[in-house]
Design a protein around this motif. Structure first.
Motif, PDB file in Angstrom:
ATOM      1  N   CYS A 262       0.844  -1.184   0.000  1.00 14.62           N
ATOM      2  CA  CYS A 262       0.000   0.000   0.000  1.00 14.62           C
ATOM      3  C   CYS A 262       0.888   1.246   0.000  1.00 14.62           C
ATOM      4  CB  CYS A 262      -0.918   0.004   1.223  1.00 14.62           C
ATOM      5  SG  CYS A 262      -2.062   1.385   1.265  1.00 14.62           S
ATOM      6  N   LEU A 263       0.620   2.158  -0.923  1.00 13.61           N
ATOM      7  CA  LEU A 263       1.327   3.433  -0.977  1.00 13.61           C
ATOM      8  C   LEU A 263       0.465   4.503  -0.326  1.00 13.61           C
ATOM      9  CD1 LEU A 263       3.580   5.361  -2.037  1.00 13.61           C
ATOM     10  CD2 LEU A 263       2.154   5.654  -4.087  1.00 13.61           C
ATOM     11  N   ILE A 264       1.007   5.157   0.707  1.00 13.36           N
ATOM     12  CA  ILE A 264       0.382   6.343   1.277  1.00 13.36           C
ATOM     13  C   ILE A 264       1.048   7.516   0.591  1.00 13.36           C
ATOM     14  CG2 ILE A 264      -0.132   7.626   3.380  1.00 13.36           C
ATOM     15  CD1 ILE A 264       0.237   5.032   4.945  1.00 13.36           C
ATOM     16  N   ASP A 265       0.310   8.180  -0.281  1.00 15.59           N
ATOM     17  CA  ASP A 265       0.911   9.147  -1.185  1.00 15.59           C
ATOM     18  C   ASP A 265       0.795  10.571  -0.672  1.00 15.59           C
ATOM     19  OD1 ASP A 265       2.337   9.713  -3.430  1.00 15.59           O
ATOM     20  OD2 ASP A 265       0.616   9.811  -4.771  1.00 15.59           O
ATOM     21  N   GLU A 266       1.871  11.345  -0.873  1.00 19.41           N
ATOM     22  CA  GLU A 266       1.932  12.752  -0.489  1.00 19.41           C
ATOM     23  C   GLU A 266       1.523  12.945   0.969  1.00 19.41           C
ATOM     24  OE1 GLU A 266       3.467  14.731  -2.279  1.00 19.41           O
ATOM     25  OE2 GLU A 266       3.499  13.509  -4.074  1.00 19.41           O
ATOM     26  N   ALA A 267       2.129  12.156   1.829  1.00 24.53           N
ATOM     27  CA  ALA A 267       1.771  12.190   3.248  1.00 24.53           C
ATOM     28  C   ALA A 267       2.277  13.457   3.910  1.00 24.53           C
ATOM     29  CB  ALA A 267       2.354  10.966   3.956  1.00 24.53           C
TER      30      ALA A 267
ATOM     31  N   THR B   4      -0.252  -6.525   4.775  1.00 27.60           N
ATOM     32  CA  THR B   4       0.025  -5.323   3.990  1.00 27.60           C
ATOM     33  C   THR B   4       1.367  -4.697   4.372  1.00 27.60           C
ATOM     34  OG1 THR B   4      -2.360  -4.911   3.950  1.00 27.60           O
ATOM     35  CG2 THR B   4      -0.916  -3.127   3.208  1.00 27.60           C
ATOM     36  N   ASN B   5       2.138  -4.336   3.352  1.00 28.84           N
ATOM     37  CA  ASN B   5       3.401  -3.628   3.533  1.00 28.84           C
ATOM     38  C   ASN B   5       3.224  -2.187   3.073  1.00 28.84           C
ATOM     39  OD1 ASN B   5       5.438  -5.936   4.205  1.00 28.84           O
ATOM     40  ND2 ASN B   5       4.214  -6.710   2.499  1.00 28.84           N
ATOM     41  N   TYR B   6       3.858  -1.251   3.788  1.00 27.34           N
ATOM     42  CA  TYR B   6       3.574   0.166   3.573  1.00 27.34           C
ATOM     43  C   TYR B   6       4.785   0.943   3.063  1.00 27.34           C
ATOM     44  CZ  TYR B   6      -0.798  -0.763   5.883  1.00 27.34           C
ATOM     45  OH  TYR B   6      -2.033  -1.286   6.191  1.00 27.34           O
ATOM     46  N   TRP B   7       4.507   1.731   2.033  1.00 28.93           N
ATOM     47  CA  TRP B   7       5.461   2.631   1.411  1.00 28.93           C
ATOM     48  C   TRP B   7       4.818   4.013   1.484  1.00 28.93           C
ATOM     49  CZ3 TRP B   7       7.858   1.429  -4.048  1.00 28.93           C
ATOM     50  CH2 TRP B   7       8.445   2.574  -4.594  1.00 28.93           C
ATOM     51  N   ILE B   8       5.552   4.992   2.019  1.00 27.42           N
ATOM     52  CA  ILE B   8       5.013   6.338   2.213  1.00 27.42           C
ATOM     53  C   ILE B   8       5.825   7.328   1.398  1.00 27.42           C
ATOM     54  CG2 ILE B   8       4.486   8.143   3.902  1.00 27.42           C
ATOM     55  CD1 ILE B   8       4.469   5.924   6.056  1.00 27.42           C
ATOM     56  N   ASN B   9       5.154   8.111   0.554  1.00 25.66           N
ATOM     57  CA  ASN B   9       5.798   9.189  -0.199  1.00 25.66           C
ATOM     58  C   ASN B   9       5.396  10.531   0.387  1.00 25.66           C
ATOM     59  OD1 ASN B   9       7.146   7.569  -2.002  1.00 25.66           O
ATOM     60  ND2 ASN B   9       5.675   7.820  -3.670  1.00 25.66           N
TER      61      ASN B   9
ATOM     62  N   ALA C 166       7.552  15.624   7.773  1.00 24.02           N
ATOM     63  CA  ALA C 166       6.216  15.041   7.664  1.00 24.02           C
ATOM     64  C   ALA C 166       5.790  14.300   8.920  1.00 24.02           C
ATOM     65  CB  ALA C 166       6.169  14.087   6.458  1.00 24.02           C
ATOM     66  N   PHE C 167       6.715  13.623   9.583  1.00 24.74           N
ATOM     67  CA  PHE C 167       6.362  12.815  10.740  1.00 24.74           C
ATOM     68  C   PHE C 167       7.293  13.090  11.906  1.00 24.74           C
ATOM     69  CE2 PHE C 167       5.077  10.167   7.072  1.00 24.74           C
ATOM     70  CZ  PHE C 167       3.710  10.204   7.297  1.00 24.74           C
ATOM     71  N   ALA C 168       6.706  13.120  13.087  1.00 23.93           N
ATOM     72  CA  ALA C 168       7.500  13.305  14.300  1.00 23.93           C
ATOM     73  C   ALA C 168       8.026  11.945  14.763  1.00 23.93           C
ATOM     74  CB  ALA C 168       6.643  13.946  15.397  1.00 23.93           C
ATOM     75  N   LEU C 169       9.040  11.458  14.083  1.00 26.09           N
ATOM     76  CA  LEU C 169       9.609  10.160  14.438  1.00 26.09           C
ATOM     77  C   LEU C 169      10.333  10.261  15.770  1.00 26.09           C
ATOM     78  CD1 LEU C 169      11.136   8.962  11.045  1.00 26.09           C
ATOM     79  CD2 LEU C 169       8.890   8.433  11.997  1.00 26.09           C
ATOM     80  N   PRO C 170      10.062   9.344  16.693  1.00 27.44           N
ATOM     81  CA  PRO C 170      10.815   9.346  17.951  1.00 27.44           C
ATOM     82  C   PRO C 170      12.290   9.076  17.691  1.00 27.44           C
ATOM     83  CG  PRO C 170       8.863   7.942  18.087  1.00 27.44           C
ATOM     84  CD  PRO C 170       9.040   8.288  16.642  1.00 27.44           C
ATOM     85  N   PRO C 171      13.171   9.563  18.552  1.00 30.27           N
ATOM     86  CA  PRO C 171      14.598   9.240  18.400  1.00 30.27           C
ATOM     87  C   PRO C 171      14.821   7.730  18.407  1.00 30.27           C
ATOM     88  CG  PRO C 171      14.291  10.998  20.007  1.00 30.27           C
ATOM     89  CD  PRO C 171      12.920  10.485  19.676  1.00 30.27           C
TER      90      PRO C 171
END
Length: 408
Positions: A176-181, A222-227, A233-238
């Motif tokens: 699954c592509l999450i596009d223009e996130a 489902t495997n995820y690919w995010i563009n 775009a995301f507040a990734l934790p350290p």
């Protein structure tokens, strides 16, 4: 017969019907009064009574057993066949253009190849692919995967859909592509968003609540690919290990993309890529391991954690001072931002990054009266008017907003 739905599933047209519809459809095959179609079916030794539907790409069997329950497998294998004779040079050229770093490109390709070789199995980390350039070709690379797996098995969705647990992509997709996130909220909202996605990406089962149905837990492969075009775009934790992040510095290559899509649509590119993905050695790829570290993951963590980015974006979107004008400089904006109590900023680079996130275009070496002889001007509105001006011309047009304010 589907027990949960209390309806009959017609394998011919893959639709659900009640008893009367089945009898009407097949009545012409039972001209005597001894049997109705359903009575014949109920007494036939090959009739099947299933509990529910499932999605199992690991097998093409229509009927599968899950936890001792007979299920109908809704997976539909794509008809595309691999063809090693197809010229795939343009595919590899585009991959190298978007991801020029060898180690990063290898992981990206291994991630894709492993999924194609192991349909129905899950990689425990997702991909976040970022570029400042719009329509660079990130989505075009995904399109070949979609051609290989089939549109029903490789979906494209928007970010809002990704958080809707009633959607079928959660359980009925290989990829699954999450596009223009982009998360447009504050840090706390971004944190909630990424934690939700983290669960969806890594877990082998997920809670879903489909329309008119009770909440349930379902298996997911489902495997995820995010563009995204946004570095924050995301507040990734350290030290987040569930996302592999790559920032592409490439520029859009119109000629390359034209050749690429011509190969896709007219020269069977996907079949050639399919053959090479199946042959790719992924024996050292660990689908259950953590995502390899990249410097871009750290950069995304730091960028999304900076209040200055949120502050600049919020004010820009509302077109309030000083973002209601076309031109600003980092040196003035830094001085102005330092006076704002809820913004912590001490470097021009941080200001430049924030301006870049709102689509600013910079011009170095501008002489601006009252500001400096070698300053950087950022075009933040009405880009078409200014983008072709020289540094000297732009400097003459610039009117200092902060120097004027302080002088008054």
């Amino acid at each position: 017969y589907m027990m949960k739905q209390k309806k009959y599933y017609d394998l011919e047209d893959k639709e659900m019907y009640d008893a009367e519809a089945i009898d009407v459809k097949y009545a012409k095959f039972f001209l005597n009064d001894k049997y109705t179609p359903l009575k014949h079916w109920k007494l036939h030794p090959d009739s099947r009574v299933c509990v529910d539907f499932t999605y199992k790409p690991v097998t093409e069997s229509r009927f599968v057993t899950v936890d001792k329950k007979l299920m109908i497998n809704v997976y539909e294998k794509n008809s595309l066949e691999p063809d090693s004779k197809v010229d795939t040079d343009i595919y590899w050229a585009l991959v190298k253009h978007v991801i020029p770093h060898d180690d990063c490109r290898k992981h990206f390709l291994d991630w894709n190849a492993w999924i194609i070789q192991n349909k129905g199995k899950k990689v425990r980390h997702g991909i976040i692919l970022q570029s400042d350039e719009f329509q660079l070709g990130k989505g075009s690379l995904y399109d070949v995967n979609r051609d290989i797996l089939g549109r029903v098995n490789a979906k494209k969705i928007e970010l809002e859909q990704a958080l809707d647990k009633g959607k079928g992509y959660l359980v009925n997709s290989i990829m699954c592509l999450i596009d223009e996130a982009k998360s447009t909220g504050k840090w706390e909202e971004k944190q909630k968003l990424i934690n939700t996605l983290k669960i969806i990406i890594t877990e082998g089962s997920v809670g879903i609540r489909q329309l008119y149905k009770e909440y349930s837990e379902a298996d997911t492969c489902t495997n995820y690919w995010i563009n995204t075009n946004h570095r924050d775009a995301f507040a990734l934790p350290p030290n987040e290990v569930r996302y592999w992040v790559y920032f592409s510095e490439a520029k859009r290559n119109e000629a390359m993309l034209t050749e690429y899509h011509n190969a896709r649509f007219n020269h069977n590119l996907a079949s050639g890529v399919y053959a090479e993905m199946l042959d790719r050695d992924v024996s050292k790829f660990n689908p259950n391991g953590v995502a390899p570290h990249t410097i871009y993951r750290d950069m995304m963590t730091k960028l999304a954690d900076k209040p200055v980015n949120d502050f600049v974006r919020d004010n820009f979107e509302q077109k309030v001072f000083p973002f209601d004008r076309d031109l600003v400089t980092t040196v003035e904006l830094l001085d102005w931002l330092k006076k704002k109590p809820r913004v912590r900023v001490s470097r021009e680079n941080d200001v430049a990054t924030a301006l870049k996130q709102i689509g600013g275009i910079k011009k170095r070496g501008c002489q601006v009266n009252g500001v400096g002889d070698n300053v950087t001007i950022w075009i933040i509105n009405n880009h078409e008017i200014y983008k072709n001006l020289t540094a000297s011309e732009l400097g003459k047009r610039y009117i200092g907003f902060w120097t004027e304010t302080r002088a008054d």
